[in-house]
Design a protein around this motif. Structure first.
Motif, short mmCIF file in Angstrom:
data_model
loop_
_atom_site.label_atom_id
_atom_site.label_comp_id
_atom_site.label_asym_id
_atom_site.label_seq_id
_atom_site.Cartn_x
_atom_site.Cartn_y
_atom_site.Cartn_z
N PRO A 137 -3.17 -20.76 7.26
CA PRO A 137 -4.47 -21.00 6.83
C PRO A 137 -4.27 -22.55 8.19
CG PRO A 137 -2.85 -22.08 5.60
CD PRO A 137 -2.25 -20.76 6.01
N TYR A 138 -5.38 -22.17 8.23
CA TYR A 138 -5.94 -23.45 9.41
C TYR A 138 -4.87 -24.88 9.47
CZ TYR A 138 -9.23 -26.99 12.43
OH TYR A 138 -9.12 -26.55 12.89
N GLN A 139 -4.54 -24.88 10.40
CA GLN A 139 -4.01 -26.26 10.52
C GLN A 139 -4.94 -27.23 11.12
OE1 GLN A 139 -0.35 -25.82 11.87
NE2 GLN A 139 0.56 -27.25 10.98
N ARG A 140 -5.00 -28.99 11.06
CA ARG A 140 -5.84 -30.22 11.57
C ARG A 140 -5.49 -30.01 12.30
NH1 ARG A 140 -5.34 -36.01 10.57
NH2 ARG A 140 -7.90 -36.54 10.84
N GLN A 141 -6.59 -30.48 13.67
CA GLN A 141 -6.48 -31.07 15.11
C GLN A 141 -6.57 -32.71 15.43
OE1 GLN A 141 -7.94 -28.52 17.27
NE2 GLN A 141 -6.51 -26.46 17.44
N VAL A 142 -6.10 -32.97 15.82
CA VAL A 142 -6.04 -34.56 16.05
C VAL A 142 -6.17 -34.08 17.91
CG1 VAL A 142 -4.94 -36.83 15.71
CG2 VAL A 142 -5.20 -35.53 13.91
N VAL A 143 -7.19 -35.19 18.46
CA VAL A 143 -6.72 -35.89 19.36
C VAL A 143 -6.63 -37.10 19.64
CG1 VAL A 143 -8.65 -36.46 21.54
CG2 VAL A 143 -9.72 -35.06 19.65
N ARG A 144 -5.45 -37.08 21.19
CA ARG A 144 -4.86 -38.37 21.91
C ARG A 144 -5.18 -38.64 22.56
NH1 ARG A 144 -2.70 -39.28 16.84
NH2 ARG A 144 -1.19 -38.42 15.84
N PHE A 145 -5.34 -39.86 22.51
CA PHE A 145 -5.77 -40.61 24.53
C PHE A 145 -5.30 -40.77 25.06
CE2 PHE A 145 -10.32 -41.09 21.20
CZ PHE A 145 -10.44 -39.86 22.03
#
Length: 142
Positions: free
Chosen positions: A41-49
């Protein structure tokens, strides 16, 4: 001499928030994707600044820009949600559980609103800087 000194940090923040909005929209679009290219299944992605200040420490203090950039896009490590659905084509044959992506629509919407507000705030800074610069130039013409 820069005419609008704070503009660089606002522009970098606008670019970073644009990337964050794209990742959030990708998460929402794949919220029900039970199989991705790898069969999982697709895995959620998160942006790191990160700020460019962190990167430039150790250089001349006047040359250190105060800007933000996307450090990386990482996958959320939370496990997928399992739902009992015996007739689903992607259900496990023995348990009848379907693995859905670890995307919570409510969380994505809250992140999207926060990102949108940050984008609007930085856009207001750019507009105000432009107005102040035009007014400063108008003073010089008189």
């Amino acid at each position: 001499m820069k005419l609008m000194p704070g503009l660089d940090s606002s522009v970098s923040a606008l670019q970073a928030e644009r990337v964050r909005l794209e990742v959030i929209s990708q998460n929402i679009a794949n919220a029900n994707a039970t199989k991705s290219a790898g069969g999982q299944p697709y895995q959620r992605q998160v942006v790191r600044f990160e700020t460019l200040l962190q990167e430039k420490l150790g250089q001349d203090s006047e040359a250190v820009p105060q800007a933000v950039k996307v450090a990386r896009i990482i996958k959320d490590s939370r496990p997928p949600n399992e739902v009992y659905q015996p007739g689903h084509p992607d259900a496990d044959p023995s348990t009848h559980l379907v693995r859905y992506p670890n995307v919570n629509i409510h969380e994505e919407m809250a992140d999207m609103i926060a990102s949108s507000r940050a984008y609007e705030a930085n856009l207001a800074v750019v507009k105000n800087a432009r107005t102040m610069t035009l007014q400063t130039l108008a003073i010089g013409r008189r």
